[in-house]
Write a protein that holds these residues in place. Structure first.
Motif, mmCIF file in Angstrom:
data_model
loop_
_atom_site.group_PDB
_atom_site.id
_atom_site.type_symbol
_atom_site.label_atom_id
_atom_site.label_comp_id
_atom_site.label_asym_id
_atom_site.label_seq_id
_atom_site.Cartn_x
_atom_site.Cartn_y
_atom_site.Cartn_z
ATOM 1 N N LYS A 11 5.412 0.277 5.752
ATOM 2 C CA LYS A 11 4.945 1.039 4.570
ATOM 3 C C LYS A 11 3.456 0.576 4.596
ATOM 4 N N GLY A 12 2.458 1.631 4.725
ATOM 5 C CA GLY A 12 1.029 1.302 4.696
ATOM 6 C C GLY A 12 0.576 0.819 3.408
ATOM 7 N N VAL A 13 -0.796 0.660 3.228
ATOM 8 C CA VAL A 13 -1.416 0.136 2.159
ATOM 9 C C VAL A 13 -1.684 1.293 1.197
ATOM 10 N N LYS A 14 -1.473 1.212 -0.159
ATOM 11 C CA LYS A 14 -1.656 2.365 -0.977
ATOM 12 C C LYS A 14 -2.940 2.684 -1.127
ATOM 13 N N GLY A 15 -3.423 3.872 -0.961
ATOM 14 C CA GLY A 15 -4.846 4.398 -1.059
ATOM 15 C C GLY A 15 -5.322 4.374 -2.524
ATOM 16 N N ARG A 16 -6.608 4.770 -2.729
ATOM 17 C CA ARG A 16 -7.460 4.911 -3.909
ATOM 18 C C ARG A 16 -6.971 6.366 -4.354
#
Length: 286
Positions: A11-16
């Motif tokens: 799972k990737g990093v949560k965006g803004r």
């Protein structure tokens, strides 16, 4: 040729968070939604107010005091005014009916039954039935004239010495005074003329004294001799003015008091007797 699908990655990093979108069109609430949205708000509650007392007059001249209730009348709790600056009565007569234990003294009344901010400090004479009395600003005056002055006026008025200023009474304005006259059945005022024995002889009998002494009423009319009582003796002349307005033909008599000016017919006195001292008593309403 398409190959096999590989394993799912991490799972990737949560965006803004993105910017807010544009507002949508205004919707329409249905009748059903309005009925199911909950109970309607009730009327806004007002702070409990205490009703001011009122002294009422009946056609037969009798007076009764209306009840003043605190809060809901169903509670049956009476709250009578105390005659203080913040809680004035309408008249001393009313105050005496509510508090029969009170002694004669100074209290506050509010005859127009409005804001207590214009309450008047008066002397309540409960011994005399609950009369409301107001002191004059000056309780003693000197009235003097120059006999040699050429004047077409036979009556010399006190106001002539004061650039037209008439007698005034402590702390009461014209509105409150009118309501005092309205609430009362009788008004009266005493004045004492201090004179020498020679002045008393010059003034003569009681009837001639009545003709020599002139009193100007609050209404601007001169007070007739039928309302005055004169007692002479021991170097002083006592003049009592009493007006009773409980009879139809005498309703306007109540507007005569308090006395606003004092005059003397200088033709009754010799050139040597040109000064009087007059004690002005309080104006009393009952």
């Amino acid at each position: 040729m398409k190959g096999l699908q590989g394993d799912r990655g991490d799972k990737g990093v949560k965006g803004r968070r993105g910017p807010p979108g544009k507002p949508g069109a205004v919707g329409h609430r249905s009748t059903t939604q309005r009925q199911q949205s909950g109970p309607k708000p009730g009327p806004r509650s007002e702070p409990t107010r205490t009703k001011r007392p009122r002294t009422e007059r009946q056609d037969d001249g009798r007076r009764h005091v209306s009840k003043r209730w605190s809060g809901d009348e169903a509670d049956g709790l009476l709250n009578w005014p105390q005659g203080t600056k913040d809680d004035p009565a309408t008249t001393c007569y009313e105050l005496g009916l509510m508090h029969s234990h009170l002694k004669d003294g100074y209290f506050y009344i509010d005859p127009n039954q409005g804001c207590p901010c214009d309450a008047v400090k008066v002397y309540c004479n409960f011994t005399a039935g609950g009369s409301t009395c107001i002191d004059p600003v000056y309780s003693q005056i000197q009235i003097s004239w120059r006999p040699k002055d050429k004047s077409n006026l036979s009556v010399h008025w006190f106001s002539q010495q004061r650039a037209g200023k008439k007698l005034e009474y402590s702390g009461v304005d014209v509105v409150q005074l009118r309501f005092m006259q309205f609430h009362s059945l009788t008004s009266f005022q005493h004045m004492t003329i201090r004179c020498t024995s020679s002045q008393a002889r010059l003034l003569g009998t009681v009837n001639s004294i009545k003709g020599s002494i002139h009193l100007l009423g609050d209404s601007g009319n001169e007070i007739g001799s039928r309302l005055t009582t004169v007692v002479s003796g021991d170097g002083e002349i006592v003049v009592v003015v009493k007006a009773q307005g409980n009879v139809e033909q005498h309703q306007q008599d109540k507007e005569l008091l308090p006395v606003r000016d004092f005059g003397v017919d200088t033709r009754s006195l010799s050139a040597l007797e040109s000064e009087f001292t007059v004690d002005i008593g309080p104006i009393c309403f009952l």
